[in-house]
Design a protein around this motif. Structure first.
Motif, PDB file in Angstrom:
ATOM      1  N   SER A 150      -6.450   6.294  21.332  1.00 48.07           N
ATOM      2  CA  SER A 150      -6.092   7.699  21.468  1.00 48.07           C
ATOM      3  C   SER A 150      -7.364   8.533  21.497  1.00 48.07           C
ATOM      4  O   SER A 150      -8.453   8.058  21.223  1.00 48.07           O
ATOM      5  CB  SER A 150      -5.214   8.143  20.314  1.00 48.07           C
ATOM      6  N   GLU A 151      -7.189   9.793  21.829  1.00 52.65           N
ATOM      7  CA  GLU A 151      -8.350  10.676  21.921  1.00 52.65           C
ATOM      8  C   GLU A 151      -8.698  11.224  20.558  1.00 52.65           C
ATOM      9  O   GLU A 151      -9.724  11.847  20.373  1.00 52.65           O
ATOM     10  CB  GLU A 151      -8.000  11.856  22.826  1.00 52.65           C
ATOM     11  N   GLU A 152      -7.791  11.015  19.642  1.00 59.12           N
ATOM     12  CA  GLU A 152      -7.886  11.751  18.406  1.00 59.12           C
ATOM     13  C   GLU A 152      -8.673  10.996  17.356  1.00 59.12           C
ATOM     14  O   GLU A 152      -8.671   9.773  17.315  1.00 59.12           O
ATOM     15  CB  GLU A 152      -6.473  11.989  17.891  1.00 59.12           C
ATOM     16  N   GLU A 153      -9.307  11.747  16.513  1.00 62.65           N
ATOM     17  CA  GLU A 153     -10.021  11.187  15.385  1.00 62.65           C
ATOM     18  C   GLU A 153      -9.033  10.363  14.571  1.00 62.65           C
ATOM     19  O   GLU A 153      -7.896  10.758  14.381  1.00 62.65           O
ATOM     20  CB  GLU A 153     -10.547  12.323  14.530  1.00 62.65           C
ATOM     21  N   LYS A 154      -9.484   9.234  14.107  1.00 60.98           N
ATOM     22  CA  LYS A 154      -8.552   8.341  13.439  1.00 60.98           C
ATOM     23  C   LYS A 154      -8.203   8.864  12.043  1.00 60.98           C
ATOM     24  O   LYS A 154      -9.079   9.163  11.254  1.00 60.98           O
ATOM     25  CB  LYS A 154      -9.174   6.959  13.343  1.00 60.98           C
ATOM     26  N   GLU A 155      -6.939   8.977  11.782  1.00 58.76           N
ATOM     27  CA  GLU A 155      -6.507   9.326  10.438  1.00 58.76           C
ATOM     28  C   GLU A 155      -6.073   8.020   9.795  1.00 58.76           C
ATOM     29  O   GLU A 155      -5.398   7.220  10.426  1.00 58.76           O
ATOM     30  CB  GLU A 155      -5.306  10.272  10.497  1.00 58.76           C
ATOM     31  N   GLY A 156      -6.468   7.796   8.543  1.00 56.45           N
ATOM     32  CA  GLY A 156      -6.058   6.590   7.845  1.00 56.45           C
ATOM     33  C   GLY A 156      -4.556   6.440   7.959  1.00 56.45           C
ATOM     34  O   GLY A 156      -4.018   5.357   8.137  1.00 56.45           O
ATOM     35  N   ASN A 157      -3.879   7.548   7.896  1.00 55.09           N
ATOM     36  CA  ASN A 157      -2.438   7.535   7.949  1.00 55.09           C
ATOM     37  C   ASN A 157      -1.969   8.210   9.233  1.00 55.09           C
ATOM     38  O   ASN A 157      -2.154   9.401   9.408  1.00 55.09           O
ATOM     39  CB  ASN A 157      -1.925   8.292   6.723  1.00 55.09           C
ATOM     40  N   LEU A 158      -1.365   7.424  10.088  1.00 52.48           N
ATOM     41  CA  LEU A 158      -0.919   7.987  11.372  1.00 52.48           C
ATOM     42  C   LEU A 158       0.138   9.074  11.188  1.00 52.48           C
ATOM     43  O   LEU A 158       0.384   9.867  12.064  1.00 52.48           O
ATOM     44  CB  LEU A 158      -0.319   6.893  12.247  1.00 52.48           C
ATOM     45  N   ASN A 159       0.740   9.047  10.004  1.00 54.01           N
ATOM     46  CA  ASN A 159       1.757  10.036   9.694  1.00 54.01           C
ATOM     47  C   ASN A 159       1.224  11.456   9.744  1.00 54.01           C
ATOM     48  O   ASN A 159       1.977  12.395   9.827  1.00 54.01           O
ATOM     49  CB  ASN A 159       2.253   9.778   8.277  1.00 54.01           C
ATOM     50  N   LEU A 160      -0.101  11.560   9.608  1.00 55.10           N
ATOM     51  CA  LEU A 160      -0.646  12.911   9.474  1.00 55.10           C
ATOM     52  C   LEU A 160      -1.162  13.496  10.777  1.00 55.10           C
ATOM     53  O   LEU A 160      -1.856  14.493  10.779  1.00 55.10           O
ATOM     54  CB  LEU A 160      -1.735  12.921   8.399  1.00 55.10           C
ATOM     55  N   HIS A 161      -0.823  12.888  11.900  1.00 56.45           N
ATOM     56  CA  HIS A 161      -1.204  13.505  13.169  1.00 56.45           C
ATOM     57  C   HIS A 161      -0.527  14.869  13.294  1.00 56.45           C
ATOM     58  O   HIS A 161       0.611  15.052  12.887  1.00 56.45           O
ATOM     59  CB  HIS A 161      -0.824  12.614  14.351  1.00 56.45           C
ATOM     60  N   SER A 162      -1.282  15.802  13.900  1.00 55.54           N
ATOM     61  CA  SER A 162      -0.850  17.195  13.866  1.00 55.54           C
ATOM     62  C   SER A 162       0.505  17.437  14.527  1.00 55.54           C
ATOM     63  O   SER A 162       1.257  18.304  14.101  1.00 55.54           O
ATOM     64  CB  SER A 162      -1.916  18.069  14.522  1.00 55.54           C
ATOM     65  N   GLU A 163       0.832  16.638  15.576  1.00 58.12           N
ATOM     66  CA  GLU A 163       2.111  16.913  16.251  1.00 58.12           C
ATOM     67  C   GLU A 163       3.293  16.601  15.353  1.00 58.12           C
ATOM     68  O   GLU A 163       4.344  17.226  15.441  1.00 58.12           O
ATOM     69  CB  GLU A 163       2.220  16.179  17.593  1.00 58.12           C
ATOM     70  N   LYS A 164       3.092  15.592  14.430  1.00 62.26           N
ATOM     71  CA  LYS A 164       4.182  15.292  13.494  1.00 62.26           C
ATOM     72  C   LYS A 164       4.343  16.436  12.509  1.00 62.26           C
ATOM     73  O   LYS A 164       5.455  16.859  12.204  1.00 62.26           O
ATOM     74  CB  LYS A 164       3.878  13.999  12.740  1.00 62.26           C
ATOM     75  N   LEU A 165       3.214  16.931  12.008  1.00 65.47           N
ATOM     76  CA  LEU A 165       3.278  18.043  11.048  1.00 65.47           C
ATOM     77  C   LEU A 165       3.972  19.246  11.679  1.00 65.47           C
ATOM     78  O   LEU A 165       4.855  19.864  11.079  1.00 65.47           O
ATOM     79  CB  LEU A 165       1.865  18.436  10.594  1.00 65.47           C
ATOM     80  N   ALA A 166       3.584  19.566  12.919  1.00 67.13           N
ATOM     81  CA  ALA A 166       4.171  20.734  13.586  1.00 67.13           C
ATOM     82  C   ALA A 166       5.663  20.528  13.815  1.00 67.13           C
ATOM     83  O   ALA A 166       6.470  21.436  13.606  1.00 67.13           O
ATOM     84  CB  ALA A 166       3.456  20.982  14.913  1.00 67.13           C
ATOM     85  N   THR A 167       6.039  19.299  14.214  1.00 68.55           N
ATOM     86  CA  THR A 167       7.458  19.026  14.469  1.00 68.55           C
ATOM     87  C   THR A 167       8.272  19.160  13.190  1.00 68.55           C
ATOM     88  O   THR A 167       9.330  19.805  13.171  1.00 68.55           O
ATOM     89  CB  THR A 167       7.631  17.597  15.039  1.00 68.55           C
ATOM     90  N   HIS A 190       4.488   9.213  19.735  1.00 65.03           N
ATOM     91  CA  HIS A 190       5.464   9.216  20.819  1.00 65.03           C
ATOM     92  C   HIS A 190       6.735   8.477  20.390  1.00 65.03           C
ATOM     93  O   HIS A 190       7.847   8.991  20.536  1.00 65.03           O
ATOM     94  CB  HIS A 190       4.843   8.579  22.067  1.00 65.03           C
ATOM     95  N   GLY A 191       6.540   7.307  19.806  1.00 61.32           N
ATOM     96  CA  GLY A 191       7.687   6.530  19.341  1.00 61.32           C
ATOM     97  C   GLY A 191       8.428   7.229  18.206  1.00 61.32           C
ATOM     98  O   GLY A 191       9.662   7.239  18.155  1.00 61.32           O
ATOM     99  N   TRP A 192       7.645   7.830  17.343  1.00 61.81           N
ATOM    100  CA  TRP A 192       8.200   8.559  16.193  1.00 61.81           C
ATOM    101  C   TRP A 192       9.097   9.707  16.684  1.00 61.81           C
ATOM    102  O   TRP A 192      10.214   9.897  16.209  1.00 61.81           O
ATOM    103  CB  TRP A 192       7.026   9.095  15.381  1.00 61.81           C
ATOM    104  N   MET A 193       8.623  10.442  17.678  1.00 59.83           N
ATOM    105  CA  MET A 193       9.372  11.586  18.213  1.00 59.83           C
ATOM    106  C   MET A 193      10.688  11.116  18.825  1.00 59.83           C
ATOM    107  O   MET A 193      11.719  11.751  18.659  1.00 59.83           O
ATOM    108  CB  MET A 193       8.571  12.286  19.322  1.00 59.83           C
ATOM    109  N   LYS A 194      10.611   9.998  19.532  1.00 60.23           N
ATOM    110  CA  LYS A 194      11.830   9.486  20.169  1.00 60.23           C
ATOM    111  C   LYS A 194      12.887   9.221  19.104  1.00 60.23           C
ATOM    112  O   LYS A 194      14.037   9.615  19.237  1.00 60.23           O
ATOM    113  CB  LYS A 194      11.531   8.174  20.921  1.00 60.23           C
ATOM    114  N   MET A 195      12.443   8.531  18.036  1.00 61.17           N
ATOM    115  CA  MET A 195      13.364   8.164  16.974  1.00 61.17           C
ATOM    116  C   MET A 195      13.919   9.396  16.280  1.00 61.17           C
ATOM    117  O   MET A 195      15.119   9.480  16.002  1.00 61.17           O
ATOM    118  CB  MET A 195      12.605   7.271  15.985  1.00 61.17           C
ATOM    119  N   VAL A 196      13.053  10.352  15.982  1.00 62.20           N
ATOM    120  CA  VAL A 196      13.497  11.560  15.281  1.00 62.20           C
ATOM    121  C   VAL A 196      14.529  12.300  16.133  1.00 62.20           C
ATOM    122  O   VAL A 196      15.535  12.792  15.619  1.00 62.20           O
ATOM    123  CB  VAL A 196      12.299  12.484  14.947  1.00 62.20           C
TER     124      VAL A 196
END
Ligand code: ZN
Ligand code: ZN
Length: 544
Positions: free
Chosen positions: A465-482, A508-514
């Motif tokens: 991904s383009e994004e800086e790696k977060e130890g926890n993928l849960n904390l990507h900004s799009e999840k927080l915003a969603t 992407h997978g997380w959003m589909k499931m949610v």
């Protein structure tokens, strides 16, 4: 030789206007040397103009000293030349000092505006803000510079808040204001704000020129309202290619490549000549949808029919299109045939495709060609090595990265709730409702796991991904915003999130499931395109 003050001024001015600022400096030295006449304010301003053109900071500094010695520092024209020269030479601190050493003049917004302009153009938005706040008088230009500057410096949310302040203080926005604000709305996906701006434009009788028409089309399409974008498009004058380009690009990011191509033909029928941006829109559209044949056709059409030489971006888009679709050798052939030096983005597109289609050999070729590795490329290369179990090489690349101190970009996402834009950074805990937000995120992630969602943990190791790696993928900004959107809206309401980078596979997978579990439609626009998640699947068909 030069007997009168006007004489020296005209000589210097003439040298500058003839395009020899160097000669103006010599003329000036001659005047000083003759010692008969002291330079006046016009001469000093002109000579500063010459310094500005030559970026001769040393000379400008000596003029500055003379200005103080001769008491011209309170002359508005001298002061403005001095400030612009320092701004142009990137000495913003000095420009700032000059201004505040002349408090009598600092009330004129012109000077503050010059510095704000310089600051925002050299990426120093905070300094611009400091100057802006200290100005005792501001005019519409000051506000416009701040709003445009915020957008240019990747701070669209601030652009919107400056705009609201401007309205609150009863400044009358003009066409420049509106075009910047609309672009701020487009970046953050602030649909309600964008609609209000559109309304305000109509109330103020602002004429929709091609810039504003394109800005409106862009705003509606980036905020997910492709129908409204089309309505604007149909209602405005369409004799300027930029209006067509906005619509074509809008359709492309909505994954409507076929519609984009139809519009392209209509543009030809209506006698508007496509330009290189039109073709870029079409090529990227084809790339998102895997329309290889159509992409090839338009790429050829560009040169054969319109005599537009493909630029770096067009080659990049073709490499991306072919690479994603698995035509790796053809993509490589395109790169080899490029008349210019391929840039990082082009090689990265090939490298990314090599990873997807498991071609380590060509991936290595790509990497060898990259003169300067940046973080994303290092990660890709390291992944390719890992995949072919060449652990030592993978490790070496990672060490190299650490040594170079490369970091990835920080992900930012926005969600508009109740007409207010909320911004989230990856791993963000700064939001006032952070605690309940993180609790809710945790609960939701547990719930979708029970429903069968498997987090892509491998992404932490094999991160493309383009994004800086977060130890926890849960904390990507799009999840927080969603999650914030879900918390703040009633069940069933559509959630719309915008993101500054490309979304990762896990999110992407997380959003589909949610979208399935909560029965919500989630529309997310990332850097590349729209994703509309509904009942467990995405409009992009997982191809993006
Ligand atoms: Zn993610
Ligand atoms: Zn998608």
């Amino acid at each position: 030789m030069m007997r009168c003050v006007s004489g020296q001024y005209y000589i210097i001015r003439a040298s500058i206007e003839k395009g020899s600022p160097q000669k103006a400096l010599l003329d000036y030295k001659a005047i000083l040397f003759s010692g008969t006449i002291q330079p006046d304010h016009r001469t000093l301003s002109s000579i500063l103009d010459a310094c500005k053109i030559l970026l001769d900071l040393r000379f400008a500094t000596s003029i500055h000293a003379r200005i103080i010695k001769t008491g011209f520092q309170l002359d508005p024209s001298v002061l403005s030349s001095l400030v612009t020269t320092y701004v142009a030479s990137d000495c913003l601190d000095r420009a700032y000092r000059v201004l505040y050493e002349a408090p009598e003049l600092s009330t004129d917004p012109l000077f503050g505006n010059l510095i704000i302009d310089g600051c925002t153009k050299s990426g120093e938005f905070d300094n611009a803000n400091r100057v802006f706040k200290q100005m005792s008088q501001r005019d519409v230009v000051s506000w416009n510079l701040m709003i445009a500057g915020a957008v240019r410096n990747g701070r669209p949310k601030e652009a919107l808040s400056v705009f609201r302040q401007m309205l609150g203080l009863n400044f009358r926005p003009d066409g420049f204001t509106f075009s910047s604000v609309l672009s701020g709305c487009a970046r953050t996906g602030a649909l309600n704000e964008g609609k209000r701006v559109h309304q305000l434009m109509m109330e103020n009788g602002i004429e929709l020129n091609s810039i504003l028409s394109s800005a409106l089309i862009d705003m509606y399409s980036k905020c997910g309202r492709i129908q409204s974008a089309k309505q604007v498009f149909e209602s405005v004058q369409r004799n300027n290619v930029s209006v067509w380009n906005a619509m074509i690009t809008g359709l492309a990011i909505h994954g409507l490549a076929l519609d984009a191509m139809a519009l392209f033909s209509r543009m030809e029928d209506e006698g508007v000549t496509p330009d290189s941006i039109s073709f870029l829109g079409i090529l990227t559209g084809c790339s998102h949808c895997g329309l290889v044949e159509e992409g090839r056709e338009h790429f050829d059409l560009m040169r054969s029919h319109y005599s537009i030489e493909p630029q770096l971006e067009h080659y990049g888009a073709m490499v991306d299109l072919l690479g994603r679709a698995g035509f790796l050798e053809e993509a490589y052939k395109i790169i080899k045939a490029m008349p210019m030096q391929p840039d990082m983005i082009t090689w990265r597109a090939l490298l990314g495709a090599c990873r997807t289609h498991g071609n380590a050999k060509l991936g290595e070729v790509a990497v060898e060609q990259m003169a300067h590795l940046n973080s994303g490329d290092c990660v890709l290369l390291s992944n390719i090595y890992s995949a072919s179990k060449r652990w030592e090489n993978a490790e070496r690349v990672r060490d190299e990265m650490k040594k170079m101190g490369i970091r990835k970009k920080r992900g930012l996402s926005w969600v508009e709730v109740g007409g207010v834009v909320h911004q989230f950074k990856a791993g963000d805990r700064s939001h006032p409702e952070s605690n309940s937000l993180h609790e809710m995120l945790e609960r939701l992630s547990q719930r979708i796991k029970m429903e069968g969602f498997v987090p892509r943990r491998d992404l932490v190791l094999m991160d493309v991904s383009e994004e800086e790696k977060e130890g926890n993928l849960n904390l990507h900004s799009e999840k927080l915003a969603t999650v914030y959107g879900i918390m703040k809206t009633s069940p069933g309401t559509e959630i719309r999130v915008s993101k500054n980078l490309r979304t990762c596979h896990d999110c992407h997978g997380w959003m589909k499931m949610v979208s399935r579990v909560l029965k919500r439609i989630i529309v997310m626009r990332d850097r590349i395109r729209f994703h509309r998640f509904e009942n467990g699947s995405c409009s992009c068909g997982d191809y993006w």
